[in-house]
Motif scaffolding. Structure first.
Motif, PDB file in Angstrom:
ATOM      1  N   LYS A 130       0.826  -1.218   0.000  1.00  0.00           N
ATOM      2  CA  LYS A 130       0.000   0.000   0.000  1.00  0.00           C
ATOM      3  C   LYS A 130       0.857   1.263   0.000  1.00  0.00           C
ATOM      4  N   LYS A 131       1.938   1.229   0.765  1.00  0.00           N
ATOM      5  CA  LYS A 131       2.826   2.396   0.838  1.00  0.00           C
ATOM      6  C   LYS A 131       3.494   2.646  -0.514  1.00  0.00           C
ATOM      7  N   ALA A 132       4.032   1.583  -1.129  1.00  0.00           N
ATOM      8  CA  ALA A 132       4.698   1.722  -2.430  1.00  0.00           C
ATOM      9  C   ALA A 132       3.693   2.138  -3.507  1.00  0.00           C
ATOM     10  N   GLU A 133       2.488   1.617  -3.425  1.00  0.00           N
ATOM     11  CA  GLU A 133       1.427   1.977  -4.378  1.00  0.00           C
ATOM     12  C   GLU A 133       1.091   3.468  -4.254  1.00  0.00           C
ATOM     13  N   ALA A 134       0.953   3.942  -3.017  1.00  0.00           N
ATOM     14  CA  ALA A 134       0.607   5.352  -2.784  1.00  0.00           C
ATOM     15  C   ALA A 134       1.702   6.280  -3.311  1.00  0.00           C
ATOM     16  N   GLU A 135       2.957   5.897  -3.124  1.00  0.00           N
ATOM     17  CA  GLU A 135       4.079   6.721  -3.598  1.00  0.00           C
ATOM     18  C   GLU A 135       4.067   6.829  -5.122  1.00  0.00           C
ATOM     19  N   LEU A 136       3.801   5.703  -5.791  1.00  0.00           N
ATOM     20  CA  LEU A 136       3.755   5.715  -7.254  1.00  0.00           C
ATOM     21  C   LEU A 136       2.563   6.542  -7.746  1.00  0.00           C
ATOM     22  N   ASN A 137       1.391   6.330  -7.151  1.00  0.00           N
ATOM     23  CA  ASN A 137       0.195   7.073  -7.566  1.00  0.00           C
ATOM     24  C   ASN A 137       0.373   8.581  -7.375  1.00  0.00           C
ATOM     25  N   LYS A 138       1.039   8.948  -6.305  1.00  0.00           N
ATOM     26  CA  LYS A 138       1.276  10.379  -6.038  1.00  0.00           C
ATOM     27  C   LYS A 138       2.092  11.010  -7.157  1.00  0.00           C
ATOM     28  N   LEU A 139       3.132  10.297  -7.613  1.00  0.00           N
ATOM     29  CA  LEU A 139       3.981  10.820  -8.689  1.00  0.00           C
ATOM     30  C   LEU A 139       3.226  10.871 -10.018  1.00  0.00           C
ATOM     31  N   ILE A 140       2.416   9.848 -10.282  1.00  0.00           N
ATOM     32  CA  ILE A 140       1.632   9.828 -11.528  1.00  0.00           C
ATOM     33  C   ILE A 140       0.625  10.977 -11.543  1.00  0.00           C
ATOM     34  N   GLN A 141      -0.030  11.188 -10.396  1.00  0.00           N
ATOM     35  CA  GLN A 141      -0.994  12.283 -10.295  1.00  0.00           C
ATOM     36  C   GLN A 141      -0.304  13.639 -10.439  1.00  0.00           C
ATOM     37  N   GLN A 142       0.882  13.744  -9.849  1.00  0.00           N
ATOM     38  CA  GLN A 142       1.649  14.991  -9.947  1.00  0.00           C
ATOM     39  C   GLN A 142       2.006  15.279 -11.392  1.00  0.00           C
ATOM     40  N   GLN A 143       2.406  14.228 -12.117  1.00  0.00           N
ATOM     41  CA  GLN A 143       2.747  14.389 -13.533  1.00  0.00           C
ATOM     42  C   GLN A 143       1.527  14.844 -14.339  1.00  0.00           C
ATOM     43  N   GLY A 144       0.394  14.228 -14.079  1.00  0.00           N
ATOM     44  CA  GLY A 144      -0.825  14.604 -14.788  1.00  0.00           C
ATOM     45  C   GLY A 144      -1.248  16.032 -14.495  1.00  0.00           C
ATOM     46  N   GLN A 145      -1.142  16.395 -13.219  1.00  0.00           N
ATOM     47  CA  GLN A 145      -1.506  17.753 -12.819  1.00  0.00           C
ATOM     48  C   GLN A 145      -0.584  18.787 -13.468  1.00  0.00           C
ATOM     49  N   LEU A 146       0.717  18.530 -13.469  1.00  0.00           N
ATOM     50  CA  LEU A 146       1.681  19.456 -14.078  1.00  0.00           C
ATOM     51  C   LEU A 146       1.430  19.608 -15.579  1.00  0.00           C
ATOM     52  N   ASN A 147       1.124  18.494 -16.251  1.00  0.00           N
ATOM     53  CA  ASN A 147       0.845  18.565 -17.688  1.00  0.00           C
ATOM     54  C   ASN A 147      -0.411  19.385 -17.977  1.00  0.00           C
ATOM     55  N   ASN A 148      -1.436  19.187 -17.137  1.00  0.00           N
ATOM     56  CA  ASN A 148      -2.668  19.969 -17.313  1.00  0.00           C
ATOM     57  C   ASN A 148      -2.415  21.455 -17.078  1.00  0.00           C
ATOM     58  N   GLU A 149      -1.637  21.762 -16.033  1.00  0.00           N
ATOM     59  CA  GLU A 149      -1.336  23.167 -15.744  1.00  0.00           C
ATOM     60  C   GLU A 149      -0.479  23.786 -16.842  1.00  0.00           C
ATOM     61  N   LEU A 150       0.422  23.002 -17.420  1.00  0.00           N
ATOM     62  CA  LEU A 150       1.239  23.498 -18.537  1.00  0.00           C
ATOM     63  C   LEU A 150       0.353  23.915 -19.707  1.00  0.00           C
ATOM     64  N   LYS A 151      -0.642  23.075 -20.015  1.00  0.00           N
ATOM     65  CA  LYS A 151      -1.566  23.394 -21.112  1.00  0.00           C
ATOM     66  C   LYS A 151      -2.329  24.678 -20.814  1.00  0.00           C
ATOM     67  N   GLU A 152      -2.784  24.776 -19.542  1.00  0.00           N
ATOM     68  CA  GLU A 152      -3.544  25.971 -19.151  1.00  0.00           C
ATOM     69  C   GLU A 152      -2.675  27.227 -19.231  1.00  0.00           C
ATOM     70  N   TYR A 153      -1.437  27.157 -18.718  1.00  0.00           N
ATOM     71  CA  TYR A 153      -0.527  28.301 -18.763  1.00  0.00           C
ATOM     72  C   TYR A 153      -0.185  28.674 -20.203  1.00  0.00           C
ATOM     73  N   SER A 154       0.021  27.654 -21.036  1.00  0.00           N
ATOM     74  CA  SER A 154       0.358  27.922 -22.448  1.00  0.00           C
ATOM     75  C   SER A 154      -0.798  28.611 -23.157  1.00  0.00           C
ATOM     76  N   ALA A 155      -2.031  28.123 -22.891  1.00  0.00           N
ATOM     77  CA  ALA A 155      -3.209  28.742 -23.506  1.00  0.00           C
ATOM     78  C   ALA A 155      -3.367  30.182 -23.017  1.00  0.00           C
ATOM     79  N   LEU A 156      -3.150  30.387 -21.708  1.00  0.00           N
ATOM     80  CA  LEU A 156      -3.262  31.730 -21.145  1.00  0.00           C
ATOM     81  C   LEU A 156      -2.202  32.656 -21.735  1.00  0.00           C
ATOM     82  N   LYS A 157      -0.991  32.152 -21.886  1.00  0.00           N
ATOM     83  CA  LYS A 157       0.101  32.948 -22.468  1.00  0.00           C
ATOM     84  C   LYS A 157      -0.237  33.358 -23.891  1.00  0.00           C
ATOM     85  N   ASN A 158      -0.796  32.417 -24.669  1.00  0.00           N
ATOM     86  CA  ASN A 158      -1.171  32.719 -26.053  1.00  0.00           C
ATOM     87  C   ASN A 158      -2.221  33.826 -26.104  1.00  0.00           C
ATOM     88  N   ASN A 159      -3.177  33.746 -25.189  1.00  0.00           N
ATOM     89  CA  ASN A 159      -4.228  34.768 -25.162  1.00  0.00           C
ATOM     90  C   ASN A 159      -3.658  36.144 -24.808  1.00  0.00           C
TER      91      ASN A 159
END
Length: 231
Positions: A52-81
């Motif tokens: 459970k501990k190892a699973e939680a650590e991996l999921n946290k990193l995967i979620q962090q990666q997904g969140q960062l990618n989503n925020e990158l898209k949002e920042y890029s779109a905002l910058k373009n505007n």
């Protein structure tokens, strides 16, 4: 002396583990917590605290990666505007309209802030794949340790059961032979009784001794069959 030996053994074990992990490292394995087969192999109720501990650590990193990618898209779109807005209001540079000038300055500040955020996010994303891979390998190692421990435990039980079966089989064979002999004797004896005393009298005694009570059926075996066939 004992502590020295234990220290040597622990050091050797760590060295062997390091060598083994170096063989495994870099091998292509799926992201375990995103794979249905892994969840089939490890239902929630079977997961150990370490898993459970190892699973939680991996999921946290995967979620962090997904969140960062989503925020990158949002920042890029905002910058373009904002960039579009700056281009559309280029005349503000030579305009006496203070509000337009302030807006352009504000937009330029926004662009600087967004660029900083983009740079930070990209820096984090650059290291995340390696961190995710390492966490995934760690989860695999923990899972394999559990699974091979379970396989060993089951093998020991299989060996014990096999030994028990080997020991009990001759006794079981003897019991089966004895049971068949008793069933044959009962069937033969009842047949003689039926022939000697006749069906009517035998039936009366069947009722007297409750030969056909349902709760007794499992005890009579061939005797019951013989009674039924005679009727």
């Amino acid at each position: 002396m004992i502590y020295e030996i234990e220290g040597i053994l622990m050091k050797r074990k760590k060295t062997n583990n390091s060598k083994f992990e170096s063989f495994v490292q870099g091998k292509k394995i799926p992201l375990l917590t995103l794979d249905k087969k892994w969840h089939d192999l490890f239902p929630q109720e079977t997961k150990t605290p370490a898993i459970k501990k190892a699973e939680a650590e991996l999921n946290k990193l995967i979620q962090q990666q997904g969140q960062l990618n989503n925020e990158l898209k949002e920042y890029s779109a905002l910058k373009n505007n904002i960039m579009k807005d700056i281009v559309d209001n280029m005349e503000a540079a030579t305009s006496n309209d203070s509000s337009l000038v302030k807006k352009q300055l504000k937009n330029q500040k926004y662009i600087l802030d967004i660029n900083k955020k983009l740079e930070e996010h990209n820096a984090k994303l650059e290291n995340l794949p390696d961190e995710i891979e390492q966490a995934n390998e760690n989860l695999m190692m923990v899972c394999m340790e559990y699974l091979y421990g379970k396989l060993k435990e089951n093998d020991e039980q299989i060996t014990a059961l096999t030994e028990w079966i080997r020991e009990i089989r001759p006794k079981l064979t003897e019991s089966l032979i004895e049971r068949d002999e008793l069933q044959t004797y009962n069937a033969t004896m009842y047949g003689y009784m039926h022939d000697l005393f006749g069906a009517e009298i035998t039936s009366i005694f069947d009722i007297k001794y409750k030969a056909f009570q349902p709760e007794e059926e499992f005890k009579k075996g061939a005797f019951t069959n013989a009674v039924s066939s005679k009727r």
